[in-house]
Every structure is written in C-alpha cells, then in structure tokens.
Design an enzyme around this catalytic site. Sequence first.
Site, PDB file in Angstrom:
ATOM      1  N   TYR A 166     -10.158   0.196  -1.407  1.00 32.27           N
ATOM      2  CA  TYR A 166      -8.830   0.758  -1.166  1.00 32.27           C
ATOM      3  C   TYR A 166      -8.985   1.678   0.085  1.00 32.27           C
ATOM      4  O   TYR A 166      -8.380   1.829   1.168  1.00 32.27           O
ATOM      5  CB  TYR A 166      -7.852   0.986  -2.126  1.00 32.27           C
ATOM      6  CG  TYR A 166      -6.715   1.872  -1.436  1.00 32.27           C
ATOM      7  CD1 TYR A 166      -5.656   1.054  -0.665  1.00 32.27           C
ATOM      8  CD2 TYR A 166      -6.642   3.341  -1.566  1.00 32.27           C
ATOM      9  CE1 TYR A 166      -4.533   1.895  -0.165  1.00 32.27           C
ATOM     10  CE2 TYR A 166      -5.712   3.866  -0.983  1.00 32.27           C
ATOM     11  CZ  TYR A 166      -4.569   3.448  -0.461  1.00 32.27           C
ATOM     12  OH  TYR A 166      -3.443   3.909   0.345  1.00 32.27           O
ATOM     13  N   TYR A 195      -7.855  14.223 -12.609  1.00 38.20           N
ATOM     14  CA  TYR A 195      -8.833  13.507 -12.185  1.00 38.20           C
ATOM     15  C   TYR A 195      -9.718  14.358 -11.432  1.00 38.20           C
ATOM     16  O   TYR A 195     -10.136  13.952 -10.100  1.00 38.20           O
ATOM     17  CB  TYR A 195      -8.085  12.195 -11.313  1.00 38.20           C
ATOM     18  CG  TYR A 195      -7.133  11.461 -12.338  1.00 38.20           C
ATOM     19  CD1 TYR A 195      -7.669  10.455 -13.185  1.00 38.20           C
ATOM     20  CD2 TYR A 195      -5.712  11.790 -12.325  1.00 38.20           C
ATOM     21  CE1 TYR A 195      -6.864   9.706 -13.964  1.00 38.20           C
ATOM     22  CE2 TYR A 195      -5.073  10.855 -12.921  1.00 38.20           C
ATOM     23  CZ  TYR A 195      -5.601   9.930 -13.874  1.00 38.20           C
ATOM     24  OH  TYR A 195      -4.649   9.184 -14.442  1.00 38.20           O
ATOM     25  N   ASP A 226      -3.577  -1.517  -2.440  1.00 34.64           N
ATOM     26  CA  ASP A 226      -3.156  -0.900  -3.574  1.00 34.64           C
ATOM     27  C   ASP A 226      -2.120  -1.483  -4.328  1.00 34.64           C
ATOM     28  O   ASP A 226      -1.588  -2.675  -4.120  1.00 34.64           O
ATOM     29  CB  ASP A 226      -2.952   0.631  -3.229  1.00 34.64           C
ATOM     30  CG  ASP A 226      -1.415   0.889  -2.391  1.00 34.64           C
ATOM     31  OD1 ASP A 226      -1.018  -0.366  -2.058  1.00 34.64           O
ATOM     32  OD2 ASP A 226      -1.082   1.893  -2.428  1.00 34.64           O
ATOM     33  N   CYS A 233      12.096 -13.292   0.667  1.00 33.99           N
ATOM     34  CA  CYS A 233      11.379 -13.031  -0.464  1.00 33.99           C
ATOM     35  C   CYS A 233      11.531 -14.087  -1.494  1.00 33.99           C
ATOM     36  O   CYS A 233      12.703 -14.108  -2.087  1.00 33.99           O
ATOM     37  CB  CYS A 233      11.800 -11.757  -1.001  1.00 33.99           C
ATOM     38  SG  CYS A 233      10.865 -11.041  -2.710  1.00 33.99           S
ATOM     39  N   TRP A 260      -0.364  14.288   6.802  1.00 30.06           N
ATOM     40  CA  TRP A 260      -1.433  13.408   7.378  1.00 30.06           C
ATOM     41  C   TRP A 260      -1.169  12.294   8.732  1.00 30.06           C
ATOM     42  O   TRP A 260      -1.947  11.797   9.227  1.00 30.06           O
ATOM     43  CB  TRP A 260      -2.334  13.041   6.336  1.00 30.06           C
ATOM     44  CG  TRP A 260      -1.362  12.205   5.267  1.00 30.06           C
ATOM     45  CD1 TRP A 260      -1.016  11.009   5.128  1.00 30.06           C
ATOM     46  CD2 TRP A 260      -0.808  12.875   4.124  1.00 30.06           C
ATOM     47  NE1 TRP A 260      -0.432  10.667   4.100  1.00 30.06           N
ATOM     48  CE2 TRP A 260      -0.194  11.870   3.316  1.00 30.06           C
ATOM     49  CE3 TRP A 260      -0.835  14.365   3.653  1.00 30.06           C
ATOM     50  CZ2 TRP A 260       0.638  12.191   2.247  1.00 30.06           C
ATOM     51  CZ3 TRP A 260      -0.340  14.537   2.199  1.00 30.06           C
ATOM     52  CH2 TRP A 260       0.533  13.416   1.898  1.00 30.06           C
ATOM     53  N   ARG A 261       0.111  11.984   8.368  1.00 34.16           N
ATOM     54  CA  ARG A 261       0.540  11.272   9.361  1.00 34.16           C
ATOM     55  C   ARG A 261       0.740  11.711  10.861  1.00 34.16           C
ATOM     56  O   ARG A 261       0.616  11.032  11.915  1.00 34.16           O
ATOM     57  CB  ARG A 261       1.769  10.297   8.964  1.00 34.16           C
ATOM     58  CG  ARG A 261       1.751   9.544   7.876  1.00 34.16           C
ATOM     59  CD  ARG A 261       2.541   8.526   7.616  1.00 34.16           C
ATOM     60  NE  ARG A 261       2.381   7.433   6.463  1.00 34.16           N
ATOM     61  CZ  ARG A 261       3.438   6.887   5.608  1.00 34.16           C
ATOM     62  NH1 ARG A 261       4.653   6.884   6.041  1.00 34.16           N
ATOM     63  NH2 ARG A 261       3.144   6.086   4.993  1.00 34.16           N
ATOM     64  N   CYS A 293      16.604  -4.451  -3.244  1.00 28.08           N
ATOM     65  CA  CYS A 293      16.346  -5.490  -2.256  1.00 28.08           C
ATOM     66  C   CYS A 293      17.565  -5.352  -1.138  1.00 28.08           C
ATOM     67  O   CYS A 293      17.036  -5.937  -0.259  1.00 28.08           O
ATOM     68  CB  CYS A 293      16.657  -6.903  -3.367  1.00 28.08           C
ATOM     69  SG  CYS A 293      15.501  -6.863  -4.536  1.00 28.08           S
ATOM     70  N   GLU A 332      -5.658  10.432   1.168  1.00 26.52           N
ATOM     71  CA  GLU A 332      -5.778   9.248   0.243  1.00 26.52           C
ATOM     72  C   GLU A 332      -6.369   9.456  -0.979  1.00 26.52           C
ATOM     73  O   GLU A 332      -6.171   8.774  -1.939  1.00 26.52           O
ATOM     74  CB  GLU A 332      -6.492   7.997   1.055  1.00 26.52           C
ATOM     75  CG  GLU A 332      -5.929   7.432   2.251  1.00 26.52           C
ATOM     76  CD  GLU A 332      -4.721   6.915   1.963  1.00 26.52           C
ATOM     77  OE1 GLU A 332      -4.482   6.400   0.729  1.00 26.52           O
ATOM     78  OE2 GLU A 332      -3.631   6.480   2.744  1.00 26.52           O
TER      79      GLU A 332
END
Length: 347
Positions: free
Chosen positions: A121, A83, A139, A210, A25-26, A201, A38
């Site tokens: 969102y 869902y 999100d 951060c 989808w990108r 990190c 989404e």
Amino acid sequence: MEHPLSLLPIPLLTWYRENARDLPWRREPTPYRVWVSEIMLQQTRVAAVLGYFARFMEAFPTVRDLADAPEDQLMKLWQGLGYYSRARNLQKAARQIVADFGGEFPGDYAALRSLAGVGDYTAAALASIAFGQPVPAVDGNLLRVSARIMGDRTDITTAKGKKHFTAALQEIIPLDCPGQFNQAMMDLGAMVCLPNGAPLCDKCPAVDFCAAHREGTTGEIPVRPAKKPRKIQERTVYFLFYEGKVALRRRPSRGLLAGLWEYPNELADVPDPLSAWGLRAGAPEFAGTGVHIFTHVEWRMTARKCRLVSPDLPQGWVWADKTALRDQFAIPSAFASFRNLVEEELP
C-alpha cells in the site's frame, strides 16, 4: 453490461475537486512528506496525525535529518502515536535512502517496496502521489468502496481478496492522475462510504451505479471474518519514587512496545516483584486502575506506588524528574491513565 467500477473515475474525481480534505502533505506532496504522512496514518486517524506531522517536519525537515536523528529524540516525537516500530522503520528506510539512493527517493514502485516498513500500500501511495505512477494504493478505504460498488462478497482480508480488488482497480485507475484518484478513493472511504455505521449514500458520487446501495447490502459488504477476541492480561504497574523522581526501565528490543521506556510492571500473579528487582521500599499503596487496548491484547492495570529507601536501581533502569519525562523519555500511551498520578508526586 459495463462493470459498475468502470463508471467511477469521472464522477469520483469531480467529487474530489469539490470535497478533498485540505491536508499539509497534499499542499506540498514531496516524496518525503507523502511517505512520512502515510506511515503515520497507518492505524491512526487523520486528526491525530496533523500535530505530529507538523512537529516531525520541523524536527526532521529532510530524509537526511531523519537518518541522522538520535533514536530517543525520534521516539519522543512519536510518543502517543503508538505502533512504535513504524518510527524505527522510518529511520531504517531513511538510512537506506541515504546509503543506497544518494539521499533521493527512488521513483519506482519496486524500489520503494524495498524500503524498510514500506509495504504494497505505502509503495503504491508514494509511487502514485509523488511520482505519478498508475498503481492503485489499496487500503481499507479502497477495498470497502470497491467491494460495495461492485456488490462483491469476496473476503477483503485475504491475500486472494486483495489481489482480486487490486486487479479491478488497476483496470480503471486514470493514467494521467493516479495520485488524485487514490486520494479521492481514500477521502470517499473516510468521509462518505464509512466503515462503521451507515454510509452516506446520498452524498456519494457512485450512488447511481453502486450495487450494494441498489441491493441494500451496504451493511453486509465488505465481507470480513469476525475478529478473534483479544487476550486479557492483568498487570500491576509500580510507580517508584525517590527524592522527586520516578523510576523507569526500558522494554526489551523486540516485541510489544519494543525499546520504549516504561514504569516497571509485571503480570498480576507475579509474587513480590520489588524483592525480585532487589529494591528496598515502603509498603506499596493502591493508586488506581487503568485499561489499554492493543491490537491483540488488552492490559488491565492496577497501579501501586511506593517510595524507595535508597536510589539504587537495577542495571539499565533510570530516575526521571518531571522535566525529563516531558522532554527526554518516550512513555507509551498505555500508561496515560496514570499521568496525573505521576505529576502529582513529582515537584
């Protein structure tokens, strides 16, 4: 002192150019494709969505195709994603787009928010990625990344908390590439600033500023309340066979797994459901156990199988052979534990 989140956009976008996930989808970010992706990605991992997305686009290449699709075909394509209300809302929204917007996606956040199943969102993701509007798509990933960079212990699960972080992100989202920024934040949260286990990190473009990394609090931030324990339901599932077919019934149109086909089942303490259903059958045999976890309830299932002495079924029930199970009826993944049981019984 400059707010640490304000330092994020340039290193984040630099990192994203080198590390962005290659997603279908990108590659072709039309409003329709972005929207479907989404909705599919809600409560579902990217790896699980890829195959579904490809099949969905093949079956329903345009919003009009989706609006016109038979519901059973839509549910069958969605089978296994869970869902299922998401799929029904997709079709409701597709019909809204056809009826109210001439089949073209509305290009602003407020109109997108009016579509069925499109919350804050999803509307923000669509508005930013497909239409270039500077709206943060907040999100779990964006909340976690923002809270850690800011060292902020505001509860991210509350409406007040989400509003707080949304306002902070609104101040820094780049006006010239808001979609890239939102997708970069999604990828950073999914690939580096991880939700479970230690964040990576040393790979993070925000490591130098951060607050949670500097203070050693990445395991404590973001703040969220402890989850309530799930309700446990003991259920008995009946696999009823007759001449190479298995009985199915449709679930009620509201509630859990609304409108889907299932193997008949009842709470374990319900006495003699076969008689209550008006069925004549041999003695049910124990056929295994299974567990399925929904968001708020856990089904612990005991399977029983038996053969009916006549094909008569209660009103609304159907017989399904192996081909119909494969091609026609959407069976929830709650019953996946018993797939082999059914396949072994059907020719």
